[in-house]
Motif scaffolding. Structure first.
Motif, PDB file in Angstrom:
ATOM      1  N   VAL A   1      65.378 -71.803  -2.482  1.00  0.00           N
ATOM      2  CA  VAL A   1      64.426 -71.709  -1.386  1.00  0.00           C
ATOM      3  C   VAL A   1      65.201 -71.450  -0.098  1.00  0.00           C
ATOM      4  O   VAL A   1      66.325 -71.923   0.068  1.00  0.00           O
ATOM      5  CB  VAL A   1      63.568 -72.987  -1.279  1.00  0.00           C
ATOM      6  N   TYR A   2      64.602 -70.662   0.784  1.00  0.00           N
ATOM      7  CA  TYR A   2      65.238 -70.271   2.037  1.00  0.00           C
ATOM      8  C   TYR A   2      64.352 -70.692   3.207  1.00  0.00           C
ATOM      9  O   TYR A   2      63.130 -70.797   3.075  1.00  0.00           O
ATOM     10  CB  TYR A   2      65.442 -68.760   2.091  1.00  0.00           C
ATOM     11  N   LEU A   3      64.986 -70.886   4.349  1.00  0.00           N
ATOM     12  CA  LEU A   3      64.252 -71.129   5.581  1.00  0.00           C
ATOM     13  C   LEU A   3      64.873 -70.255   6.665  1.00  0.00           C
ATOM     14  O   LEU A   3      66.002 -70.510   7.096  1.00  0.00           O
ATOM     15  CB  LEU A   3      64.295 -72.601   5.988  1.00  0.00           C
ATOM     16  N   GLN A   4      64.162 -69.213   7.047  1.00  0.00           N
ATOM     17  CA  GLN A   4      64.603 -68.355   8.148  1.00  0.00           C
ATOM     18  C   GLN A   4      64.074 -68.957   9.431  1.00  0.00           C
ATOM     19  O   GLN A   4      62.855 -69.103   9.592  1.00  0.00           O
ATOM     20  CB  GLN A   4      64.078 -66.932   7.964  1.00  0.00           C
ATOM     21  N   MET A   5      64.972 -69.291  10.330  1.00  0.00           N
ATOM     22  CA  MET A   5      64.599 -69.953  11.580  1.00  0.00           C
ATOM     23  C   MET A   5      64.955 -69.033  12.735  1.00  0.00           C
ATOM     24  O   MET A   5      66.132 -68.712  12.951  1.00  0.00           O
ATOM     25  CB  MET A   5      65.334 -71.287  11.712  1.00  0.00           C
ATOM     26  N   ASN A   6      63.947 -68.587  13.465  1.00  0.00           N
ATOM     27  CA  ASN A   6      64.134 -67.717  14.632  1.00  0.00           C
ATOM     28  C   ASN A   6      63.677 -68.427  15.895  1.00  0.00           C
ATOM     29  O   ASN A   6      62.955 -69.424  15.833  1.00  0.00           O
ATOM     30  CB  ASN A   6      63.336 -66.423  14.441  1.00  0.00           C
ATOM     31  N   SER A   7      64.088 -67.895  17.018  1.00  0.00           N
ATOM     32  CA  SER A   7      63.688 -68.450  18.320  1.00  0.00           C
ATOM     33  C   SER A   7      63.916 -69.952  18.366  1.00  0.00           C
ATOM     34  O   SER A   7      63.036 -70.726  18.778  1.00  0.00           O
ATOM     35  CB  SER A   7      62.210 -68.123  18.603  1.00  0.00           C
ATOM     36  N   LEU A   8      65.097 -70.356  17.963  1.00  0.00           N
ATOM     37  CA  LEU A   8      65.397 -71.785  17.862  1.00  0.00           C
ATOM     38  C   LEU A   8      65.407 -72.449  19.231  1.00  0.00           C
ATOM     39  O   LEU A   8      65.801 -71.846  20.244  1.00  0.00           O
ATOM     40  CB  LEU A   8      66.724 -71.994  17.152  1.00  0.00           C
ATOM     41  N   LYS A   9      64.956 -73.693  19.239  1.00  0.00           N
ATOM     42  CA  LYS A   9      64.867 -74.483  20.460  1.00  0.00           C
ATOM     43  C   LYS A   9      65.731 -75.749  20.306  1.00  0.00           C
ATOM     44  O   LYS A   9      65.968 -76.202  19.173  1.00  0.00           O
ATOM     45  CB  LYS A   9      63.416 -74.902  20.705  1.00  0.00           C
ATOM     46  N   PRO A  10      66.153 -76.337  21.406  1.00  0.00           N
ATOM     47  CA  PRO A  10      66.928 -77.587  21.299  1.00  0.00           C
ATOM     48  C   PRO A  10      66.208 -78.666  20.502  1.00  0.00           C
ATOM     49  O   PRO A  10      66.862 -79.447  19.786  1.00  0.00           O
ATOM     50  CB  PRO A  10      67.115 -77.989  22.764  1.00  0.00           C
ATOM     51  N   GLU A  11      64.890 -78.695  20.571  1.00  0.00           N
ATOM     52  CA  GLU A  11      64.144 -79.715  19.834  1.00  0.00           C
ATOM     53  C   GLU A  11      64.120 -79.464  18.328  1.00  0.00           C
ATOM     54  O   GLU A  11      63.632 -80.307  17.567  1.00  0.00           O
ATOM     55  CB  GLU A  11      62.708 -79.839  20.363  1.00  0.00           C
ATOM     56  N   ASP A  12      64.657 -78.345  17.884  1.00  0.00           N
ATOM     57  CA  ASP A  12      64.804 -78.098  16.444  1.00  0.00           C
ATOM     58  C   ASP A  12      66.068 -78.756  15.885  1.00  0.00           C
ATOM     59  O   ASP A  12      66.286 -78.756  14.672  1.00  0.00           O
ATOM     60  CB  ASP A  12      64.864 -76.602  16.149  1.00  0.00           C
ATOM     61  N   THR A  13      66.881 -79.309  16.762  1.00  0.00           N
ATOM     62  CA  THR A  13      68.108 -79.964  16.328  1.00  0.00           C
ATOM     63  C   THR A  13      67.795 -81.152  15.426  1.00  0.00           C
ATOM     64  O   THR A  13      67.021 -82.034  15.798  1.00  0.00           O
ATOM     65  CB  THR A  13      68.926 -80.442  17.544  1.00  0.00           C
TER      66      THR A  13
ATOM     67  N   ASN B   1      52.044 -70.128  -2.132  1.00  0.00           N
ATOM     68  CA  ASN B   1      51.324 -70.645  -0.973  1.00  0.00           C
ATOM     69  C   ASN B   1      52.282 -71.410  -0.077  1.00  0.00           C
ATOM     70  O   ASN B   1      53.126 -72.175  -0.556  1.00  0.00           O
ATOM     71  CB  ASN B   1      50.183 -71.550  -1.413  1.00  0.00           C
ATOM     72  N   THR B   2      52.135 -71.203   1.219  1.00  0.00           N
ATOM     73  CA  THR B   2      53.041 -71.836   2.169  1.00  0.00           C
ATOM     74  C   THR B   2      52.275 -72.671   3.189  1.00  0.00           C
ATOM     75  O   THR B   2      51.085 -72.442   3.434  1.00  0.00           O
ATOM     76  CB  THR B   2      53.869 -70.792   2.932  1.00  0.00           C
ATOM     77  N   ARG B   3      52.980 -73.636   3.761  1.00  0.00           N
ATOM     78  CA  ARG B   3      52.432 -74.374   4.902  1.00  0.00           C
ATOM     79  C   ARG B   3      53.581 -74.745   5.811  1.00  0.00           C
ATOM     80  O   ARG B   3      54.715 -74.889   5.366  1.00  0.00           O
ATOM     81  CB  ARG B   3      51.641 -75.593   4.467  1.00  0.00           C
TER      82      ARG B   3
ATOM     83  N   ILE C   1      59.457 -69.640   5.364  1.00  0.00           N
ATOM     84  CA  ILE C   1      59.995 -70.157   4.107  1.00  0.00           C
ATOM     85  C   ILE C   1      59.768 -69.117   3.017  1.00  0.00           C
ATOM     86  O   ILE C   1      58.737 -68.440   2.992  1.00  0.00           O
ATOM     87  CB  ILE C   1      59.342 -71.506   3.727  1.00  0.00           C
ATOM     88  N   SER C   2      60.748 -68.964   2.156  1.00  0.00           N
ATOM     89  CA  SER C   2      60.624 -68.033   1.037  1.00  0.00           C
ATOM     90  C   SER C   2      61.372 -68.602  -0.160  1.00  0.00           C
ATOM     91  O   SER C   2      62.106 -69.584  -0.035  1.00  0.00           O
ATOM     92  CB  SER C   2      61.164 -66.646   1.406  1.00  0.00           C
ATOM     93  N   ARG C   3      61.196 -67.940  -1.290  1.00  0.00           N
ATOM     94  CA  ARG C   3      61.724 -68.528  -2.519  1.00  0.00           C
ATOM     95  C   ARG C   3      62.136 -67.427  -3.480  1.00  0.00           C
ATOM     96  O   ARG C   3      61.450 -66.418  -3.614  1.00  0.00           O
ATOM     97  CB  ARG C   3      60.632 -69.403  -3.136  1.00  0.00           C
ATOM     98  N   ASP C   4      63.260 -67.626  -4.133  1.00  0.00           N
ATOM     99  CA  ASP C   4      63.711 -66.761  -5.228  1.00  0.00           C
ATOM    100  C   ASP C   4      63.522 -67.567  -6.505  1.00  0.00           C
ATOM    101  O   ASP C   4      64.301 -68.468  -6.804  1.00  0.00           O
ATOM    102  CB  ASP C   4      65.178 -66.371  -5.031  1.00  0.00           C
ATOM    103  N   TYR C   5      62.459 -67.235  -7.248  1.00  0.00           N
ATOM    104  CA  TYR C   5      62.101 -68.039  -8.411  1.00  0.00           C
ATOM    105  C   TYR C   5      63.139 -67.914  -9.519  1.00  0.00           C
ATOM    106  O   TYR C   5      63.397 -68.883 -10.240  1.00  0.00           O
ATOM    107  CB  TYR C   5      60.718 -67.619  -8.921  1.00  0.00           C
TER     108      TYR C   5
END
Length: 121
Positions: free
Chosen positions: A78-90, A56-58, A69-73
């Protein structure tokens, strides 16, 4: 002891992508939830995304539809794929994990050292 080691941060242009990884190692019997938080200068640390051991994700509203977010048990990673990044993600991105070190242990929360993500042209 339990260690969390993050990798994958860096400098990216607006609209670009990055993939963060966080590997947990050490004395681990089981891991419940794993997650990513971030902290920008002058701001409090905030939840970005979390995933339970049942998958389950949130997500924070600000990253929904852009981050995954994904996970290799098997690898306790744990991974975080971040797309369409914005300056406010800094921010500095931290991973955490709720870990039992042995069968009848209480769950304790461990944190990584953080990895810097900078979104700028």
């Amino acid at each position: 002891q339990v260690q969390l080691v993050e990798s994958g941060g860096g400098l990216v242009q607006p609209g670009g992508s990055l993939r963060l990884s966080c590997a947990a190692s050490g004395s681990i019997f089981s891991i419940n939830a794993m997650g990513w938080y971030r902290q920008a200068p002058g701001n409090e640390r905030e939840l970005v995304a979390a995933i339970t051991n049942s998958g389950n994700t949130r997500y924070a509203d600000s990253v929904k539809g852009r981050f995954t977010i994904s996970r290799d048990y098997a690898k306790n990673t744990v991974y975080l794929q971040m797309n369409s990044l914005k300056p406010e993600d800094t921010a500095v991105y931290y991973c955490n994990a709720e870990v039992k070190r042995y069968r009848f242990d209480q769950s304790l929360t461990y944190w990584g050292q953080g990895t810097q993500v900078t979104v700028s042209s």
